[in-house]
Write an enzyme that holds these catalytic residues in place. Sequence first.
Site, mmCIF file in Angstrom:
data_model
loop_
_atom_site.group_PDB
_atom_site.id
_atom_site.type_symbol
_atom_site.label_atom_id
_atom_site.label_comp_id
_atom_site.label_asym_id
_atom_site.label_seq_id
_atom_site.Cartn_x
_atom_site.Cartn_y
_atom_site.Cartn_z
ATOM 1 N N CYS A 87 -9.990 24.954 -8.759
ATOM 2 C CA CYS A 87 -9.728 25.993 -7.760
ATOM 3 C C CYS A 87 -9.467 25.376 -6.390
ATOM 4 O O CYS A 87 -8.448 25.681 -5.757
ATOM 5 C CB CYS A 87 -10.883 26.984 -7.708
ATOM 6 N N TYR A 88 -10.371 24.518 -5.937
ATOM 7 C CA TYR A 88 -10.157 23.889 -4.628
ATOM 8 C C TYR A 88 -8.888 23.036 -4.605
ATOM 9 O O TYR A 88 -8.108 23.105 -3.642
ATOM 10 C CB TYR A 88 -11.355 23.009 -4.252
#
Lengths: 345, 345, 345, 345
Positions: free
Chosen positions: D149-150
């Site tokens: 996600c990051y």
Amino acid sequence: MKAGIVGATGYGGMELFRILSTHPQISQIMLYSSSRAGEVYEEMFPRFAGGSRHELQDLDPEKMKEEQDVLFLAAPSGVSSELTPELLGGKAKIIDVSGDLRLRDPEAYQQWYKKPPAPVETLQEAVYGLPEWNSEAIRAAGVIANPGCYPTASLLGLGPVISENLADPSSIVIDAKSGVSGAGKNANPLTHFAHAQENFQIYKVNQHQHIPEIEQQLSVWSGDTRPVTFSTHLVPMTKGIMATIYVTLKEEKTAEELHSLFLKYYESKPFVRVRRPGEFPATKDVYGSNYCDIGVTVDPRTNRVTIVSVIDNLMKGAASQAVQNMNLLFQLDERTGLAPHPVYP
Amino acid sequence: MKAGIVGATGYGGMELFRILSTHPQISQIMLYSSSRAGEVYEEMFPRFAGGSRHELQDLDPEKMKEEQDVLFLAAPSGVSSELTPELLGGKAKIIDVSGDLRLRDPEAYQQWYKKPPAPVETLQEAVYGLPEWNSEAIRAAGVIANPGCYPTASLLGLGPVISENLADPSSIVIDAKSGVSGAGKNANPLTHFAHAQENFQIYKVNQHQHIPEIEQQLSVWSGDTRPVTFSTHLVPMTKGIMATIYVTLKEEKTAEELHSLFLKYYESKPFVRVRRPGEFPATKDVYGSNYCDIGVTVDPRTNRVTIVSVIDNLMKGAASQAVQNMNLLFQLDERTGLAPHPVYP
Amino acid sequence: MKAGIVGATGYGGMELFRILSTHPQISQIMLYSSSRAGEVYEEMFPRFAGGSRHELQDLDPEKMKEEQDVLFLAAPSGVSSELTPELLGGKAKIIDVSGDLRLRDPEAYQQWYKKPPAPVETLQEAVYGLPEWNSEAIRAAGVIANPGCYPTASLLGLGPVISENLADPSSIVIDAKSGVSGAGKNANPLTHFAHAQENFQIYKVNQHQHIPEIEQQLSVWSGDTRPVTFSTHLVPMTKGIMATIYVTLKEEKTAEELHSLFLKYYESKPFVRVRRPGEFPATKDVYGSNYCDIGVTVDPRTNRVTIVSVIDNLMKGAASQAVQNMNLLFQLDERTGLAPHPVYP
Amino acid sequence: MKAGIVGATGYGGMELFRILSTHPQISQIMLYSSSRAGEVYEEMFPRFAGGSRHELQDLDPEKMKEEQDVLFLAAPSGVSSELTPELLGGKAKIIDVSGDLRLRDPEAYQQWYKKPPAPVETLQEAVYGLPEWNSEAIRAAGVIANPGCYPTASLLGLGPVISENLADPSSIVIDAKSGVSGAGKNANPLTHFAHAQENFQIYKVNQHQHIPEIEQQLSVWSGDTRPVTFSTHLVPMTKGIMATIYVTLKEEKTAEELHSLFLKYYESKPFVRVRRPGEFPATKDVYGSNYCDIGVTVDPRTNRVTIVSVIDNLMKGAASQAVQNMNLLFQLDERTGLAPHPVYP
């Protein structure tokens, strides 16, 4: 005065520690824990650092009851029922913040809490610590059963109407809502942020252990033992309780008459504030304070009264009410050490 | 099919736009606005960018009613009462998401909404769009009065019990809670984040304009016109409604019997899900969906039934129910274009 | 001591009122308002009821400056720049909580605040009230420019590193996050609950008026006037600021060395708490308190230091820091009247 | 097409299930679980009820790889590294949503994940599934390592600047913020609602396992292997990531030039939306969608660029990006089955 706290690592105990730390009559606070004795509170919780250090002490009832002037029991239910008998007979007065000493009927405790009750003689010694209704007995007591969070909000809302026998006793519905801290500090799926956020949940429908506590006090006021309907909800917020209470009047009353009735009972009580007719409190109005704010009205179409009662569940619903009780036990002004204003916003 | 939306800049209108954008039978969406005509929707709200551009059109009833197959009116109350009469008689079917066409009695509208009502003949033409109870009339209608958010949750919860005349009609208490989006998009002190966060508020006690809407439908079911008690609260969350409903039974029923009763009415309804006895829904169970989830139980101590009904206030309480009604109006499967699963977490 | 508050209806003013209400050296609080003079504070805000009543007074600088010992100016920017000159020369010391007196350069004020600055002589009289770094000057001052919320967190985090000239001055990046109360009490679309909830927003990129305030103090410490990068974000919470600060070291240091450096500056400061190496504070660790908690580490891979600094934006970032300054101005222990523990949970 | 999901009881798996349920090319979804085989998904999670029932199946790699066209692995890290080798060589294409197959260097995996890595040959077969930069390889792949996600937010923000070698490679700072669902579904003290609410927390400073993933892709673009600074914070919201990215330019550029640069790379990409100069996205702009919204500007005072990149961490950061990858794997339009509009408010 020296104070001891059992269960200082829970939410209620933390708030007790915070309040007692600035109480002008408290010279020393001792924290007890069986499982974490030897650890330093301010290292476990750096948010409390900056002042003196408190090393958690082992539970030693014989010593505790002689060394402390007052002992707050803020452990989960099931602890006080065993511990309190061992703490009696010493110098210390006992204020139990758990539910263990609230129900005078041991069988009711067993039934609703699913745990063995405290000995009958201990239960008989405990005084129900709802200061606005019971201050005389509290001042003379040695053991206080500090009321539950929901019962505090519910009973302060119902007190005037039930004491005056204005309500149809079978009509009482209490729809209560609490912030998530009411569910305690242990992590579980229901209190996971990603589940609880943007979620409004109902739980323990007709099964909450605060039901018999409410009914017990209502029957003290009215002599009537009929059951009430009581529902509990989890609000996506940390703190605060609102009890929205519905009762049908036996005879018609106006909103102004009801307002006057509530003033009659509460005008002299520093921690209950009655709103003007047509106005109702929100939970944030009492955030971080010992207040219970109440609004009341009646719907002439149905002759049903709506009473709205809000508290901070960890303050008036637990820690600050315990300190209010301590003040009474030691013949202090009941406001001593309690913040006069809520935190806002 | 071509669809038009009046009021696409409000919360309900935005959700309508989102749903219709993926509806397989909708080939074109036209957005109307008197105040912002000429502006491009995707530039006003970059979150909607990425597909085609929609320029807001001036309101031109004569043109609208011929060019569109269906018109959704999602403006604040007071707009549809004037606009709807001008939209009748054309090709377009009308689905009014505001409260203007819901009350059959113009005086009741005037009294609760404090605004002039729509013409009687318009009100008579409007069919109350609660699909689970009124699908036949909806399929034949030209104008739909889409139910309010609170009435949708309340009525779906009360329907089985009231239709079967099981309840003491004077006993009905609906304690309803809504996310803050229910208060609309205009910024005001009550919806300021710093005020509403960590706050649980009650509002419009005994005065909410959804009261007559609920009572109107209850009287359709039972023939009884007695008033109900209905309270509304603001929950610190964006979306979701829970109605906790209390009714006293005329005769004893078990939780299982009540569960069966609810299944009887809802088993065949794709958007109402009845929980197993002892289980209750939370608002997040329906987040972003058209579902209404219901749990029901009875307290044998009081013979009082607790019904818990949850919806997404902007979906089943507004936009997706409007699309469900559109599906029925055009003889489509009522699930067409509506997401089968809520968003979680 | 008698205290007056201008702007008591804003968030900062409310917190000032709450803190001063229990300050042991304050015997009287007077509230001033030009627009609402004559109204009673406790009726406007029933959450403050329960004690004495405060009628809002008209602004009368001549009277105010003689009747009060200390005047807190908590109005929006633009008010103090005009009002302060009229309040000088009397008995009252002035503590300005707005941004009007912080920038020594009037042109910088004009540029960043887009408003006319205070007179140069007033600006010259104002002492920047960051007590941990400026207590001597504060004790001798007549006018205090209370620091902004973001600058307080940022400067306390940067102070040790910049004072010792350890950082590459062109490397400073401050990524700051604030609760929504930082945007003030006026309702607007960005602070609408339904918009701000479940939303993380960035605003005023490279344009926040706190940038020159931070740079001004950094240049005091280092002599270097190079600009910094400073970003501000809105967190879906009411209160709290975290500044995550990145600087590249001129020479290698270990996390332990940095920790020792911070202790050297802050060990004796009661309201700055430095976390152990490897530990970092969260905003809730200082909620409702005057603390600034700081954690620091270095990444040996990049030789870049990460400093994490948290405060309660309305307390250490405004009201409680103003009271800390008042304590210094009147030669009291700087902790007088300030809560030793944050509120949790 | 038939799809299987391993780990459907986690947050990522639930979202995969929701998306695939309406994907027009998916005719069947099979859910696998070693620990809960035999249970019915819709009974475990009544929020998913209303459609067909899915009984959890035991993990049987031999069968799975022949019966399914595509297998999504959404279990915690450590599962895919063992399971993937057994799933190779059959009919099914593999999309791994965990971190197990993202790092090409097994030692880096061991170092950052503290677990044994997948076999080298498996890692070599895996294609990094960032569709906006790698679509050609994805279309030809058999195994996809779906990005974290990051990294998704960070890399989409950095891609244009790094690909063009505009940045001082030692200047990169990524300050990332995530909603609490990013911490997974297991309840723990950090994600307890009463702790996480009104709290902004930093965690894993310089130690997050997404650091090597980001650096690996940056070095693919620039050839430069210098480390970046990357910080992760927990925001009191359920979903959403914002990466605020700072880089110093080698040569001066205007905000308009940077905007054009980003358009050059992303104008043709349906799921990356670049905001106009001076405008920045908020996380709610992409809530529930597969979009990554990006804003970019430069501060002429520092020549430092600020890039703001937002995604829904469970969608573009996990489930919907996995479906985007599936679409590419099967030569479908990459938008197939993915919602064109985010949910708002």
